[in-house]
Design an enzyme around this catalytic site. Structure first.
Site, mmCIF file in Angstrom:
data_model
loop_
_atom_site.group_PDB
_atom_site.id
_atom_site.type_symbol
_atom_site.label_atom_id
_atom_site.label_comp_id
_atom_site.label_asym_id
_atom_site.label_seq_id
_atom_site.Cartn_x
_atom_site.Cartn_y
_atom_site.Cartn_z
ATOM 1 C CB SER A 124 33.388 44.659 16.386
ATOM 2 O OG SER A 124 33.012 45.947 16.955
ATOM 3 C CE1 TYR A 148 28.187 42.601 16.069
ATOM 4 C CE2 TYR A 148 28.908 44.377 17.124
ATOM 5 C CZ TYR A 148 29.105 43.647 15.977
ATOM 6 O OH TYR A 148 29.856 43.782 15.186
ATOM 7 C CE LYS A 152 31.178 40.470 15.079
ATOM 8 N NZ LYS A 152 31.095 39.906 13.658
HETATM 9 P P1 NAD Z 1 25.705 43.384 7.086
HETATM 10 O O1 NAD Z 1 24.626 42.940 7.855
HETATM 11 O O2 NAD Z 1 25.476 44.388 5.892
HETATM 12 O O3 NAD Z 1 26.341 41.982 6.561
HETATM 13 C C1 NAD Z 1 26.152 40.779 7.194
HETATM 14 C C2 NAD Z 1 25.620 39.754 5.880
HETATM 15 O O4 NAD Z 1 25.646 38.305 6.894
HETATM 16 C C3 NAD Z 1 24.102 40.227 5.537
HETATM 17 O O5 NAD Z 1 24.169 40.180 4.158
HETATM 18 C C4 NAD Z 1 23.249 38.955 6.129
HETATM 19 O O6 NAD Z 1 22.412 38.766 5.336
HETATM 20 C C5 NAD Z 1 24.352 37.830 6.263
HETATM 21 N N1 NAD Z 1 23.975 36.942 7.477
HETATM 22 C C6 NAD Z 1 23.677 36.978 8.618
HETATM 23 N N2 NAD Z 1 23.549 35.663 9.459
HETATM 24 C C7 NAD Z 1 23.726 34.870 8.341
HETATM 25 C C8 NAD Z 1 23.723 33.488 8.388
HETATM 26 N N3 NAD Z 1 23.555 32.870 9.426
HETATM 27 N N4 NAD Z 1 24.170 33.133 7.208
HETATM 28 C C9 NAD Z 1 24.334 33.473 6.049
HETATM 29 N N5 NAD Z 1 24.204 34.689 5.917
HETATM 30 C C10 NAD Z 1 24.179 35.474 7.081
HETATM 31 O O7 NAD Z 1 26.990 43.637 8.060
HETATM 32 P P2 NAD Z 1 28.291 44.526 7.860
HETATM 33 O O8 NAD Z 1 28.257 45.828 8.305
HETATM 34 O O9 NAD Z 1 28.530 44.060 6.390
HETATM 35 O O10 NAD Z 1 29.212 43.759 8.737
HETATM 36 C C11 NAD Z 1 29.928 42.612 8.520
HETATM 37 C C12 NAD Z 1 30.697 41.798 9.507
HETATM 38 O O11 NAD Z 1 31.441 42.991 10.159
HETATM 39 C C13 NAD Z 1 29.713 41.559 10.630
HETATM 40 O O12 NAD Z 1 30.239 40.288 11.173
HETATM 41 C C14 NAD Z 1 29.521 42.538 11.689
HETATM 42 O O13 NAD Z 1 29.292 41.933 12.983
HETATM 43 C C15 NAD Z 1 31.162 42.948 11.452
HETATM 44 N N6 NAD Z 1 31.329 44.521 11.869
HETATM 45 C C16 NAD Z 1 30.678 45.454 11.426
HETATM 46 C C17 NAD Z 1 30.687 46.605 11.658
HETATM 47 C C18 NAD Z 1 29.953 47.854 11.070
HETATM 48 O O14 NAD Z 1 29.891 48.921 11.707
HETATM 49 N N7 NAD Z 1 29.330 47.548 10.041
HETATM 50 C C19 NAD Z 1 31.849 47.004 12.522
HETATM 51 C C20 NAD Z 1 32.547 45.825 13.291
HETATM 52 C C21 NAD Z 1 32.190 44.772 13.117
HETATM 53 C C1 UD1 Z 2 28.261 51.097 17.536
HETATM 54 C C2 UD1 Z 2 27.944 49.898 18.070
HETATM 55 C C3 UD1 Z 2 29.237 49.112 18.360
HETATM 56 C C4 UD1 Z 2 29.810 48.796 16.980
HETATM 57 C C5 UD1 Z 2 30.070 49.912 16.303
HETATM 58 C C6 UD1 Z 2 30.544 50.006 14.700
HETATM 59 C C7 UD1 Z 2 26.394 50.649 19.988
HETATM 60 C C8 UD1 Z 2 26.114 50.912 21.481
HETATM 61 N N1 UD1 Z 2 27.701 50.253 19.730
HETATM 62 O O1 UD1 Z 2 29.354 51.905 18.098
HETATM 63 O O2 UD1 Z 2 29.050 47.865 19.122
HETATM 64 O O3 UD1 Z 2 30.886 48.085 16.923
HETATM 65 O O4 UD1 Z 2 28.587 50.687 16.156
HETATM 66 O O5 UD1 Z 2 29.244 49.294 14.030
HETATM 67 O O6 UD1 Z 2 25.525 50.771 19.209
HETATM 68 N N2 UD1 Z 2 25.432 58.989 18.000
HETATM 69 C C9 UD1 Z 2 24.738 60.195 18.076
HETATM 70 N N3 UD1 Z 2 23.600 60.206 17.465
HETATM 71 C C10 UD1 Z 2 22.912 59.055 16.616
HETATM 72 C C11 UD1 Z 2 24.007 58.010 16.633
HETATM 73 C C12 UD1 Z 2 25.196 58.208 17.028
HETATM 74 O O7 UD1 Z 2 24.977 61.310 18.684
HETATM 75 O O8 UD1 Z 2 21.955 59.124 16.337
HETATM 76 C C13 UD1 Z 2 26.983 59.113 18.395
HETATM 77 C C14 UD1 Z 2 27.178 57.959 19.607
HETATM 78 O O9 UD1 Z 2 26.877 58.531 20.922
HETATM 79 C C15 UD1 Z 2 28.852 57.972 19.262
HETATM 80 C C16 UD1 Z 2 28.910 58.083 17.682
HETATM 81 O O10 UD1 Z 2 27.801 59.053 17.370
HETATM 82 O O11 UD1 Z 2 29.362 58.690 19.865
HETATM 83 C C17 UD1 Z 2 29.233 56.738 16.884
HETATM 84 O O12 UD1 Z 2 27.731 55.982 17.215
HETATM 85 P P1 UD1 Z 2 27.613 54.690 16.126
HETATM 86 O O13 UD1 Z 2 27.616 55.041 14.677
HETATM 87 O O14 UD1 Z 2 26.109 54.343 16.873
HETATM 88 O O15 UD1 Z 2 28.888 53.851 16.628
HETATM 89 P P2 UD1 Z 2 29.482 53.541 18.002
HETATM 90 O O16 UD1 Z 2 28.623 53.905 19.298
HETATM 91 O O17 UD1 Z 2 30.813 53.776 17.815
#
Ligand code: NAD
Ligand code: UD1
Length: 333
Positions: A124, A148, A152
């Site tokens: 991330s 979190y 990562k």
């Molecule tokens: P998500 O929660 O929708 O998907 C993660 C999946 O992993 C879920 O289906 C959950 O049931 C499963 N899981 C969790 N722990 C487990 C375990 N111990 N064994 C088996 N399954 C398990 O999340 P996502 O948004 O699809 O994210 C996927 C990956 O990308 C994650 O590692 C997350 O940290 C990373 N990531 C997500 C974002 C985001 O904003 N969505 C941003 C950066 C990185």
């Molecule tokens: C969040 C996570 C980050 C993760 C990323 C992607 C936090 C502090 N950080 O980041 O670790 O990698 O998501 O999943 O949660 N905002 C509003 N109102 C809201 C929600 C958000 O104004 O109700 C603003 C925030 O201040 C930010 C932007 O929208 O400026 C995006 O927020 P968000 O979607 O939560 O993502 P990140 O903060 O980038």
């Protein structure tokens, strides 16, 4: 080629499994369903006409994982499984360290025991902490500001150490910026339980009438309009990045790290304006105080991913809102 997809019923995992199938890969999903539902497997079948193999299993249960891997014999792994809520990780750090770190160690041990050398890992942009400048390049300093993010960063370090010990491994660390949107079919997308923490899911629930208004967290940031700036990437583009990464691993590059974003920063008010345009009505919002831990600006330098894996996001902000809203409306029915 068969790919083990941990967390494959989750938000990004499910879109990636669709892409894998469309690109001729076989996929085997392992997910404990802690943050997703088994019906996603059927939705993937509806989209692709192929039902991927699915195992409800926990990465914390190494024995089950080992049995699945011995039976299915995948050649590579895409590792999405993990817990991802920043606020919850601050309240429950042990849960996050245990699930994300121990789960990953089990996975890497099972890979090692079965001679599997290729892995794509979901990292991330959070690993850049509070970046000194934007756009962010892959060689910027790394730090974590919450448990979190620490998981990562630790997993990235584990992968770098593993590669040093075994240079025959091929590892792609993908640092996602802000994934949003949904599959154009409206069948799969992000549907968080409870009140969403992230901006776009929150906006969707305001538009759906479930929440009254968007709280804009701060308008005194050092940005063009004072609200936070982020790099939002359509989840379908992001899914495509995993296919590009797998193709790169097939060339046996060792360890590689790429930002996956669009390279464009949008402010919260830009987001409100764009979504209001898609809805044909104003999305209600109020300016509130800053959210602790938030940074001013975060967007990617995408040149390395473009140069080395030919990755470039194709969808724009409007696509992200049109597809996200289509999914939200379908999920309501
Ligand atoms: P998500 O929660 O929708 O998907 C993660 C999946 O992993 C879920 O289906 C959950 O049931 C499963 N899981 C969790 N722990 C487990 C375990 N111990 N064994 C088996 N399954 C398990 O999340 P996502 O948004 O699809 O994210 C996927 C990956 O990308 C994650 O590692 C997350 O940290 C990373 N990531 C997500 C974002 C985001 O904003 N969505 C941003 C950066 C990185
Ligand atoms: C969040 C996570 C980050 C993760 C990323 C992607 C936090 C502090 N950080 O980041 O670790 O990698 O998501 O999943 O949660 N905002 C509003 N109102 C809201 C929600 C958000 O104004 O109700 C603003 C925030 O201040 C930010 C932007 O929208 O400026 C995006 O927020 P968000 O979607 O939560 O993502 P990140 O903060 O980038």
């Amino acid at each position: 080629m068969k790919i083990l997809v941990t967390g494959g019923t989750g938000y990004i995992g499910s879109h990636t499994v669709v892409r894998l199938i469309e690109n001729g890969f076989d996929s085997v999903i392992v997910d404990n369903l802690s943050n997703s539902k088994e019906d996603v497997v059927d939705k993937i079948r509806q989209i692709t006409n192929v039902r991927p193999a699915f195992y409800k299993a926990d990465l914390l249960d190494k024995e089950s994982l080992s049995e699945i891997v011995k039976k299915e014999k995948p050649e590579a792994v895409i590792h999405f499984a993990g817990l991802k809520a920043v606020g919850e990780s601050v309240a429950l750090p042990l849960k996050y360290y245990h699930n994300n770190i121990t789960g990953t160690l089990h996975l890497l041990e099972v890979m090692q025991e079965n001679g599997i050398k290729d892995i794509v890992f979901s990292s991330s942009a959070t690993v850049y902490g509070k970046p000194e400048s934007v756009p962010i390049k892959e060689d910027f300093p790394l730090s974590a500001t919450n448990p979190y993010g620490a998981t990562k960063l630790m997993i990235e370090d584990i992968l770098r150490d593993l590669y040093k010990a075994d240079p025959t491994m091929n590892i792609a660390i993908l640092r996602y910026f802000n994934p949003v949107g949904a599959h154009k079919s409206g069948l799969i997308g992000e549907n968080p339980n409870g009140i969403p923490n992230n901006l776009v899911p929150y906006m969707m629930q305001v538009a759906a009438g479930k929440l009254e208004y968007l709280r804009v967290f701060g308008d005194d940031y050092n940005t063009k309009d004072g609200t936070g700036v982020r790099d939002y990437i359509h989840v379908e583009d992001l899914a495509g990045g995993h296919i590009s990464a797998l193709k790169k691993l097939a060339q046996r590059p060792g360890i590689v790290t790429y930002n996956l974003g669009t390279g464009i920063g949008y402010s919260v008010l830009d987001m409100v304006k764009e979504f209001s345009g898609v809805l044909g009505r104003e999305l209600p919002y109020k300016i509130c105080g800053r959210r602790p831990g938030d940074i001013d600006e975060c967007y990617a330098d995408t040149s390395l991913a473009k140069k080395e894996i030919g990755f470039a996001a194709e969808k724009n902000l409007k696509d992200m809102f049109v597809d996200g809203w289509n999914f939200q409306k379908t999920a309501e029915r």
